[in-house]
Design a protein around this motif. Structure first.
Motif, mmCIF file in Angstrom:
data_model
loop_
_atom_site.group_PDB
_atom_site.id
_atom_site.type_symbol
_atom_site.label_atom_id
_atom_site.label_comp_id
_atom_site.label_asym_id
_atom_site.label_seq_id
_atom_site.Cartn_x
_atom_site.Cartn_y
_atom_site.Cartn_z
ATOM 1 N N GLN A 101 16.610 16.393 5.920
ATOM 2 C CA GLN A 101 16.815 17.262 4.756
ATOM 3 C C GLN A 101 16.926 18.739 5.151
ATOM 4 O O GLN A 101 17.292 19.572 4.349
ATOM 5 N N TYR A 102 16.639 19.070 6.414
ATOM 6 C CA TYR A 102 16.731 20.450 6.879
ATOM 7 C C TYR A 102 18.129 20.759 7.427
ATOM 8 O O TYR A 102 18.759 19.906 8.044
ATOM 9 N N ASP A 157 14.653 24.627 2.840
ATOM 10 C CA ASP A 157 14.934 23.617 3.862
ATOM 11 C C ASP A 157 16.044 24.032 4.814
ATOM 12 O O ASP A 157 16.851 23.207 5.253
#
Length: 188
Positions: free
Chosen positions: A101-102, A122
């Motif tokens: 998700q980053y 993120d």
């Protein structure tokens, strides 16, 4: 009990690094964080594949291969408490567990250029990530937003000590030589 954490600044001489260097005029334009003197555990936000600098995110870097093979570097150590060390590792594990998700914070680089913080959820660029870990673990309280922290800013942090500056592969050879047991030579 005190521990050492390492800030690794590098210049890989890649095309993207050369472009960034034109703007910054600084020798090192990538920052990573390491938890051992051998640089076996090195983390950052950077390219996920060697061939494409535009696909980036959280990475565990192998500084013995790829773009790092010919890199110049400056390695800094900072002394932290056991509690700070554990907090830093915990934050890192949280990011690593959710690494999909980053993203790499490309927009944040423009924020640094124009001195305007661009915070994105993120998403980090390399020195922002290192600064985030140091701030969250209460090692360093920066005087400006971490979204404006450059690799050069990490060199100027109080209490960091330069351990080595030069070719990264020379450092690795030196460390490996220092930690290998002496060979006994038996003469008959």
């Amino acid at each position: 009990m005190e521990k050492q954490v390492y800030i690794l600044l590098t210049n890989t001489n890649s095309f993207l690094t050369k472009l960034i260097k034109l703007y910054t005029k600084k020798p090192y334009n990538h920052a990573s964080i390491a938890f051992d003197t051998h640089l076996a555990e090195v983390y950052s936000f950077g390219r996920k594949t060697a061939r494409n600098p535009f696909i980036g995110g959280f990475v565990k870097e192998n500084v013995r291969e790829g773009l790092f093979k010919q890199a110049e570097c400056a390695l800094y150590s900072i002394t932290v408490t056991e509690r700070q060390f554990q907090k830093m590792k915990y934050c890192l594990q949280q990011i690593e567990a959710q690494k999909r998700q980053y993203r790499y914070n490309f927009l944040g680089l423009f924020g640094v250029m124009f001195d305007k913080p661009i915070k994105r959820n993120d998403a980090f660029f390399c020195s922002q990530f290192v600064a985030f870990l140091l701030k969250e673990s209460m090692v360093i309280q920066f005087q400006k937003p971490i979204s404006l922290i450059s690799p050069h800013d990490l060199q100027c942090v109080p209490n960091v000590q330069c351990v080595y500056e030069g070719k990264l592969k020379d450092y690795q050879n030196e460390i490996q030589t220092r930690t290998q047991p002496a060979r006994l030579q038996i003469v008959i």
